[in-house]
Design an enzyme around this catalytic site. Structure first.
Site, PDB file in Angstrom:
ATOM      1  N   ALA A  26       0.840  -1.198   0.000  1.00 46.69           N
ATOM      2  CA  ALA A  26       0.000   0.000   0.000  1.00 46.69           C
ATOM      3  C   ALA A  26       0.874   1.247   0.000  1.00 46.69           C
ATOM      4  CB  ALA A  26      -0.925  -0.008   1.220  1.00 46.69           C
ATOM      5  N   TYR A  27       1.885   1.270   0.854  1.00 46.53           N
ATOM      6  CA  TYR A  27       2.797   2.415   0.922  1.00 46.53           C
ATOM      7  C   TYR A  27       3.497   2.631  -0.417  1.00 46.53           C
ATOM      8  CZ  TYR A  27       6.687   5.332   2.567  1.00 46.53           C
ATOM      9  OH  TYR A  27       7.589   6.350   2.745  1.00 46.53           O
TER      10      TYR A  27
END
Length: 224
Positions: free
Chosen positions: A130-131
């Site tokens: 996600a990051y």
């Protein structure tokens, strides 16, 4: 005197940037949720951002440093809420601030914006899907805005740090941290003051012929 907004200004790269810009003679207004910022602002909340920016008034500089690591796990194990929250802060927050300050920068004919991306947005860090995705989005947004603003006097660039010695990495699992540190040819993590020095230049009058670019500060990790 130039005026700046720095988001995430109470810790990590944001705090180092606040310190450096103030030393440069810039009037800095910090936005954050914790600590003692000038304005308590959730960057993922567009209404809150718009109200705070309206109260601050015109600024010359924006540094989008607010961010979260998000879930430390294989991507398929991330929940909808974890994935969405990471985008809400890292991508939507950057969008909300840019949208709020750019029109007055255009009107004034001068502006400098620095978006904090990451090497993860180029390489993709395992167990930080996600990051990594959010930082790739920040890079794409910056490149697009650079072209849109190229003749306005408003210059926008991104930086892509490797591992930096900040509080944010306290929430990264030791295994992930060890892996991404091992990728740095200099065999050390970076210091916030080193990143702030690059941001200082990107916010200055000395910057004149660069926009929509990504500046790596990675101890040699970057390959493109």
């Amino acid at each position: 005197m130039r005026r700046a907004i720095v988001t995430g200004g109470e810790s990590g790269l944001g705090a180092a940037t606040v310190t450096r810009l103030r030393a440069d003679g810039v009037e800095v207004i910090s936005f954050d949720l914790g600590g003692s910022p000038d304005f308590v602002v959730d960057v993922s909340d567009s209404t809150a951002v718009n109200l705070a920016v309206a109260e601050v008034g015109p600024v010359d500089i924006l540094v989008n440093s607010a961010g979260i690591v998000g879930p430390n796990k294989p991507l398929w194990e991330a929940t909808d809420a974890e994935f969405q929250k990471t985008f809400d802060v890292n991508v939507n927050g950057t969008f909300h601030l840019c949208r709020a300050v750019i029109p007055t920068m255009i009107d004034r004919g001068w502006g400098r914006i620095v978006n904090i991306a990451s090497m993860a947005g180029k390489d993709g860090n395992p167990n930080l899907g996600a990051y990594s995705a959010t930082k790739a989005a920040v890079i794409g947004m910056t490149k697009s805005l650079g072209k849109e603003l190229a003749t306005t006097g408003v210059l926008i660039n991104a930086i892509a740090p490797a591992v930096i010695n900040t509080e944010m990495n306290a929430t990264t699992s030791p295994e992930v941290l060890a892996h991404i540190t091992s990728l740095i040819p200099m065999k050390r993590v970076g210091q916030p003051s080193e990143v702030a020095a690059l941001i200082s230049w990107l916010c200055s009058d000395e910057l004149s012929f660069s926009t929509g670019a990504v500046y790596d500060i990675s101890g040699g990790r970057a390959t493109y």
